[in-house]
Structure formats: structure tokens, C-alpha cells
Design a protein around this motif. Structure first.
Motif, PDB file in Angstrom:
ATOM      1  N   LYS A 187     -20.626  -6.283  -5.458  1.00 43.24           N
ATOM      2  CA  LYS A 187     -19.416  -5.920  -6.196  1.00 43.24           C
ATOM      3  C   LYS A 187     -18.554  -4.957  -5.395  1.00 43.24           C
ATOM      4  N   LEU A 188     -19.172  -3.970  -4.780  1.00 42.68           N
ATOM      5  CA  LEU A 188     -18.411  -3.017  -3.965  1.00 42.68           C
ATOM      6  C   LEU A 188     -17.710  -3.716  -2.809  1.00 42.68           C
ATOM      7  N   MET A 189     -18.423  -4.595  -2.126  1.00 43.56           N
ATOM      8  CA  MET A 189     -17.837  -5.305  -0.998  1.00 43.56           C
ATOM      9  C   MET A 189     -16.676  -6.189  -1.439  1.00 43.56           C
ATOM     10  N   SER A 190     -16.821  -6.826  -2.588  1.00 49.76           N
ATOM     11  CA  SER A 190     -15.752  -7.707  -3.065  1.00 49.76           C
ATOM     12  C   SER A 190     -14.497  -6.918  -3.418  1.00 49.76           C
ATOM     13  N   ARG A 191     -14.648  -5.676  -3.829  1.00 47.71           N
ATOM     14  CA  ARG A 191     -13.483  -4.868  -4.211  1.00 47.71           C
ATOM     15  C   ARG A 191     -12.703  -4.356  -3.011  1.00 47.71           C
ATOM     16  N   MET A 192     -13.293  -4.445  -1.811  1.00 45.08           N
ATOM     17  CA  MET A 192     -12.596  -3.936  -0.632  1.00 45.08           C
ATOM     18  C   MET A 192     -12.336  -5.014   0.424  1.00 45.08           C
ATOM     19  N   SER A 193     -12.829  -6.223   0.208  1.00 47.21           N
ATOM     20  CA  SER A 193     -12.632  -7.310   1.169  1.00 47.21           C
ATOM     21  C   SER A 193     -11.354  -8.076   0.862  1.00 47.21           C
ATOM     22  N   LYS A 194     -10.989  -8.959   1.768  1.00 41.24           N
ATOM     23  CA  LYS A 194      -9.759  -9.742   1.614  1.00 41.24           C
ATOM     24  C   LYS A 194     -10.004 -11.006   0.795  1.00 41.24           C
ATOM     25  N   ARG A 195      -9.106 -11.270  -0.169  1.00 44.21           N
ATOM     26  CA  ARG A 195      -9.127 -12.491  -0.983  1.00 44.21           C
ATOM     27  C   ARG A 195     -10.527 -12.781  -1.524  1.00 44.21           C
ATOM     28  N   SER A 196     -11.094 -11.818  -2.218  1.00 46.30           N
ATOM     29  CA  SER A 196     -12.465 -11.918  -2.713  1.00 46.30           C
ATOM     30  C   SER A 196     -12.566 -12.933  -3.842  1.00 46.30           C
ATOM     31  N   TYR A 214      -8.596 -21.986  -1.073  1.00 45.26           N
ATOM     32  CA  TYR A 214      -8.223 -20.582  -1.240  1.00 45.26           C
ATOM     33  C   TYR A 214      -8.419 -19.716  -0.002  1.00 45.26           C
ATOM     34  N   LYS A 215      -9.203 -20.179   0.987  1.00 48.09           N
ATOM     35  CA  LYS A 215      -9.546 -19.360   2.154  1.00 48.09           C
ATOM     36  C   LYS A 215     -10.029 -17.977   1.714  1.00 48.09           C
ATOM     37  N   PRO A 216     -11.053 -17.951   0.843  1.00 42.24           N
ATOM     38  CA  PRO A 216     -11.476 -16.670   0.281  1.00 42.24           C
ATOM     39  C   PRO A 216     -12.551 -15.992   1.123  1.00 42.24           C
ATOM     40  N   THR A 217     -12.836 -14.735   0.781  1.00 39.06           N
ATOM     41  CA  THR A 217     -14.095 -14.113   1.159  1.00 39.06           C
ATOM     42  C   THR A 217     -15.026 -14.363  -0.013  1.00 39.06           C
ATOM     43  N   LEU A 218     -16.069 -15.151   0.224  1.00 34.80           N
ATOM     44  CA  LEU A 218     -16.894 -15.648  -0.875  1.00 34.80           C
ATOM     45  C   LEU A 218     -18.119 -14.761  -1.072  1.00 34.80           C
ATOM     46  N   PHE A 219     -18.387 -14.408  -2.329  1.00 36.74           N
ATOM     47  CA  PHE A 219     -19.543 -13.588  -2.677  1.00 36.74           C
ATOM     48  C   PHE A 219     -20.413 -14.379  -3.661  1.00 36.74           C
ATOM     49  N   ILE A 220     -21.616 -14.741  -3.217  1.00 34.78           N
ATOM     50  CA  ILE A 220     -22.517 -15.576  -4.017  1.00 34.78           C
ATOM     51  C   ILE A 220     -23.753 -14.764  -4.375  1.00 34.78           C
ATOM     52  N   ASP A 221     -23.970 -14.555  -5.661  1.00 33.41           N
ATOM     53  CA  ASP A 221     -25.097 -13.751  -6.132  1.00 33.41           C
ATOM     54  C   ASP A 221     -26.259 -14.652  -6.545  1.00 33.41           C
ATOM     55  N   GLU A 222     -27.469 -14.076  -6.502  1.00 30.73           N
ATOM     56  CA  GLU A 222     -28.690 -14.740  -6.972  1.00 30.73           C
ATOM     57  C   GLU A 222     -28.955 -16.065  -6.253  1.00 30.73           C
ATOM     58  N   VAL A 223     -28.782 -16.083  -4.937  1.00 25.21           N
ATOM     59  CA  VAL A 223     -28.996 -17.328  -4.194  1.00 25.21           C
ATOM     60  C   VAL A 223     -30.453 -17.759  -4.221  1.00 25.21           C
ATOM     61  N   ASP A 224     -31.369 -16.826  -4.494  1.00 27.09           N
ATOM     62  CA  ASP A 224     -32.781 -17.181  -4.526  1.00 27.09           C
ATOM     63  C   ASP A 224     -33.106 -18.150  -5.652  1.00 27.09           C
ATOM     64  N   THR A 225     -32.224 -18.269  -6.643  1.00 28.25           N
ATOM     65  CA  THR A 225     -32.481 -19.150  -7.782  1.00 28.25           C
ATOM     66  C   THR A 225     -32.058 -20.590  -7.543  1.00 28.25           C
ATOM     67  N   PHE A 261     -13.060 -31.214   5.582  1.00 24.98           N
ATOM     68  CA  PHE A 261     -12.751 -29.927   4.984  1.00 24.98           C
ATOM     69  C   PHE A 261     -13.108 -28.818   5.971  1.00 24.98           C
ATOM     70  N   ASN A 262     -12.246 -27.825   6.069  1.00 22.32           N
ATOM     71  CA  ASN A 262     -12.504 -26.671   6.918  1.00 22.32           C
ATOM     72  C   ASN A 262     -13.189 -25.589   6.087  1.00 22.32           C
ATOM     73  N   VAL A 263     -14.433 -25.231   6.438  1.00 23.49           N
ATOM     74  CA  VAL A 263     -15.207 -24.277   5.650  1.00 23.49           C
ATOM     75  C   VAL A 263     -15.452 -22.976   6.414  1.00 23.49           C
ATOM     76  N   TYR A 264     -14.602 -22.690   7.380  1.00 19.87           N
ATOM     77  CA  TYR A 264     -14.727 -21.450   8.151  1.00 19.87           C
ATOM     78  C   TYR A 264     -14.220 -20.287   7.304  1.00 19.87           C
ATOM     79  N   SER A 265     -15.121 -19.431   6.860  1.00 21.37           N
ATOM     80  CA  SER A 265     -14.724 -18.299   6.026  1.00 21.37           C
ATOM     81  C   SER A 265     -15.845 -17.270   5.997  1.00 21.37           C
ATOM     82  N   ALA A 266     -15.496 -16.059   5.556  1.00 22.92           N
ATOM     83  CA  ALA A 266     -16.487 -14.997   5.422  1.00 22.92           C
ATOM     84  C   ALA A 266     -17.258 -15.186   4.120  1.00 22.92           C
TER      85      ALA A 266
END
Length: 474
Positions: A187-196, A214-225, A261-266
Motif C-alpha cells: 500500500k505504501l509503495m502504491s501511494r508513491m509510485s507512478k500510475r499505481s 493503462y501502462k500502470p505500476t501494478l501491485f498484486i497482493d496474495e500471489v501465494d494463493t 500485447f506489450n507487457v513491459y511495466s513495473a
């Protein structure tokens, strides 16, 4: 002539009082154009073009845009007639155009998913001050090592200079147990990154469409599930790591047209436990720990939005003014780490070089510390090689039948091979497949079994492993 058939007397008509017979008025072409109008605000052709008129592109597009807003049933009732009115367009072509218009409409409606920040009004003369502020926010909220805080700070700045990067390392936020602050850090990282853009679950198709749109900075939680069992999602995450291999091709639409599709993103991902080795190689491991009872950390919800919004605005301005400097930076990469780790850390070290000598030194130390921890953990294939060498040594032989090697691997519970397949032991076929990647294969041999009897069968010769042991276990 009888009395009933009297002639009607002629009536004299006054020529002046009689209405003259009007001749028809013949209008010129330009007068016809001017008079051909009615009092309706919008011509009916905007709603449904006339079939006997040639429809132009603007009117056709307006009609398609209107159809894109209709519910499915209403569209089905209109599509045939509208297709005929559009210069006898095929219904299939109309369906494609309406589908495209609907996708564009959805994109416009959902543009608020990511937000572009207005750059700060004044130039950022000392970006290190902003970096220190980010570091302090991480210190106040997260229990982790100094190396992790440094890496996260640099990664946040990286999301603003993506055009300057050739490799975008995945931020892998992990912890051995729950309640270590993984979601908090995300959550902290998403609040300070670009296009979260944050999500707790996403499919492979949704992911590559999202990145393309959207060319976002993508934040994916709970990937272990869900990540380990989702090959499509892993493929997209792997492809988006490098600019050179950022395109994925999929069949799209009813006619199965190939679309790239171009999937180059943070991307930042978080979860408990391990992730696939292919993703580990493309990630920087950000391992968190549970705070101690006497350790106090602030809550993210108490962090004023104005503070993080200002940081984003300052980073947006700094990016506009310093993108070229970041791209041209040539930091010295630590020689103690492997090539993939050097690739992952290069953009972070470029940013640290711009921040100044203090940050460059901290970045080098963080790189060595985090990459060293990562390299201490062998891959599954490397672990199998090490345990096979152990089995050969325990049996004191140079040759082992496949079945005896399997028995030896599964005899020791600490080797984990007896529970590899969801509680079931590894198979001889799986062993052969892994060793085949190292160009090692079983062959007909004569050996002694575990009881000391001489037998013949499929097995392995220790001499075939020596080159592989030297390359991968030294």
C-alpha cells in the motif's frame, strides 16, 4: 326538348374578378437544397441512416458509437437493419466495429483506475531529499532491514523513470509468516509510485490487457494463493521483465486474429512462501519480518494523503527534468553477484548514482546483501543434484540403478523428495526429466543393488555427473 330538360343559361364571367389559373413554380437546384428541411432538431438519419443514401464515415461512426451504448437485447434487434442502412455492411463487420467501440468506451469510463499526477510547479534541485523522505516513511511503518528500505526507495523512484530502464525488476515482497506488513508495504509503495493499480487477484488475460491499456505500476497482493498454479499469469510476469522480450502474442476476437500485447511495466507482488524460480530470477527479494512487541510502527491510514501526493508530484517533475541523466548513468555493478542480479539492480544503481555518493554506497551494500541471500537458496534442480551426490557418497558406489537412487533420495525426510508431489514422493520419470536438462540420462548398467547383489538395469554412472557437479555445485 321537354320542360324538365331546360338548358342552363350561360353565365358571363368577369375576367378581372376571376382568379387566374396559377402556373406551377419551378425551383432552381440551389433553392431545392435550401427548402429541403424540417423542424426536427436532429435528422432521423442520425438515428438510422436511410438505405437509399450513401453513408459517410462520420455518420457511420456516430451510428456505431450509439449502438455501443445499447443493452445486448436492443442491439440484437437493431443490428440487421442498421447494417443494411450502412451501405449494406455485413452484420459480422458491424459486430466487430461495435465491439471495438464498446472496448474504447469501457477504457474511457475506467480511465480513473490510474491517475496521472500534475508535476510539481518548481524544479526539484535535490532529489536526495525526496528519497530520504520516502525512506523515513518506510522506516516509520515497516519492520525490515535497512537494505530492504533502500531497495524499496529506489524501486519507487524507478517507476517514474521506466523509459530509462532496460530491465524492470519485480519487487517481490515476502515473509515467512502472516502479519509481517506485506500488504502494508504494498500500500505504501502504491501511494508513491507512478500510475499505481492494485489488485489481490488477476488472470493472465486481464493482466496483459490491463498493462497494454493503462501502462500502470501494478501491485498484486496474495500471489501465494493463485500464482503457482497459473501458468498464463507467470508467463505475462516473466515477459514484462525485459524491454527486449516484452511482447506476448495471443489469439484475439471471434476470428482468432493474432494480436501482440506489450507487457513491459513495473510490478510488485506479495505473498507468503516461495514463488516460481523463473520469477525469483527476475525479482528483488524484499523480505519483511514481524515487528517485536516493544517495536512501534505507524499505521498507513494515518499517513496524510497530502504528503504522498506531494512526493508523487515532486517525482513527476524530477522525472521530466532528469530522465536523460538517469538513462546515461553508468554505475559500476557489484562483481560478487550473478549476471541476472546485475541486470535487476542496474536501474536502481543508476538512480542511486543520480542521488549522490551516499545513496550509491547504500545501494551497493543493499544489492550485495539482498542478492547474497537470494543466491544462498538453491533452485529445485540444484538441490536435486546436491542430494544425488550425497546418495552416491552414502552408498559408496559409482553406479546406481534408477530405483535405488529414488529410494535413497526419499529415505531422508530432510531432503523433501518423499513429499514433493503434494505429499507423494518424486518419481523416476521426474528425476530423468530434470537430469535431462543437464544432458544426463540413464543407461543400461551393471551395478550392485542395496542388498549387495549384482544386477543389471537402467541407472546412472557417477562419472556422467562430474562436469555438472563442477559447474552447478561448486
Amino acid at each position: 326538348m321537354n320542360k324538365h330538360n331546360k338548358a342552363t343559361p350561360l353565365v358571363t364571367v368577369d375576367e378581372q374578378s376571376a382568379d387566374p389559373i396559377k402556373e406551377p413554380i419551378i425551383l432552381q437546384d440551389d433553392q431545392l437544397l435550401e427548402s429541403n428541411s424540417d423542424d426536427v432538431d436532429e435528422p432521423s438519419s442520425v438515428i438510422l441512416p436511410q438505405q437509399d443514401l450513401k453513408v459517410g464515415p462520420d455518420l457511420a461512426q456516430a451510428t456505431i458509437d450509439r449502438l455501443a451504448t445499447l443493452p445486448e437485447l436492443e442491439y440484437e434487434l437493431e443490428r440487421n437493419n442498421v447494417a443494411k442502412s450502412l451501405n449494406n455492411m455485413s452484420v459480422r463487420s458491424l459486430d466487430k466495429l461495435v465491439k471495438k467501440a464498446r472496448n474504447e468506451l469501457k477504457f474511457k469510463i475506467s480511465e480513473s483506475l490510474v491517475v496521472d499526477v500534475e508535476p510539481y510547479a518548481e524544479p526539484i534541485t535535490d532529489i536526495a531529499i525526496v528519497a530520504e523522505q520516502i525512506y523515513q516513511i518506510l522506516y516509520d511503518h515497516i519492520a525490515c532491514t535497512d537494505a530492504v528500505k533502500v531497495a524499496v526507495t529506489l524501486w519507487i523512484l524507478m517507476t517514474w523513470v521506466i523509459p530509462a530502464a532496460h530491465i524492470l525488476p519485480i519487487a517481490w515482497i515476502n515473509a515467512p509468516e502472516k502479519r509481517c506488513g506485506k500488504s502494508t508495504l504494498l500500500k505504501l509503495m502504491s501511494r508513491m509510485s507512478k500510475r499505481s493499480l492494485s489488485t489481490s487477484n488477476i488472470t493472465g488475460p486481464a493482466l496483459f490487457r490491463c498493462i497494454e491499456a493503462y501502462k500502470p505500476t501494478l501491485f498484486i497482493d496474495e500471489v501465494d494463493t493463485f500464482l503457482n498454479d497459473n501458468e498464463g499469469l507467470r508467463g505475462v510476469l516473466n515477459a514484462g521483465h525485459s524491454r527486449d522480450s516484452s511482447g506476448i502474442t495471443r489469439c484475439f476476437g471471434d476470428d482468432h486474429q493474432l494480436v501482440t500485447f506489450n507487457v513491459y511495466s513495473a510490478k510488485a507482488i506479495s505473498g507468503i512462501g516461495k514463488i516460481p524460480n523463473t520469477l525469483i530470477d527476475r525479482s528483488i527479494s524484499l523480505t519483511l519480518r514481524r515487528k517485536m512487541k516493544n517495536e512501534s510502527k505507524k499505521r498507513v491510514r494515518d499517513l496524510p494523503v497530502d504528503i504522498t501526493n506531494k512526493i508523487q508530484s515532486q517525482l513527476a517533475r524530477w522525472t521530466n527534468d532528469n530522465m536523460a541523466a538517469v538513462k546515461e548513468a553508468k554505475p559500476v555493478l557489484p562483481p560478487y553477484i550473478n549476471d541476472r542480479a546485475q541486470d535487476n539492480w542496474e536501474i536502481l544503481l543508476k538512480i542511486a548514482m543520480i542521488l549522490g555518493d551516499d545513496w550509491l554506497e547504500k545501494a551497493h551494500n543493499a544489492c550485495i546483501e539482498i542478492s547474497g541471500i537470494e543466491s544462498d537458496e538453491p533452485s529445485l534442480n540444484e538441490q536435486l543434484l546436491a542430494d544425488i551426490r550425497t546418495v552416491f557418497n552414502l552408498y559408496g558406489t559409482n553406479r546406481l540403478l534408477s530405483r535405488d537412487l529414488l529410494t535413497g533420495l526419499c529415505r531422508d525426510p530432510e531432503m523433501n523428495w518423499s513429499t514433493l508431489n503434494q505429499g507423494k514422493r518424486i518419481t523416476a520419470r521426474q528425476i530423468a526429466k530434470i537430469l535431462g536438462g543437464f544432458r544426463i540420462s540413464s543407461k543400461d548398467i551393471r551395478a550392485h543393488d542395496l542388498r549387495g547383489n549384482e544386477v543389471r538395469g537402467k541407472g546412472y554412472d557417477l562419472s556422467d555427473f562430474q562436469d555438472t557437479f563442477s559447474r552447478y555445485l561448486s
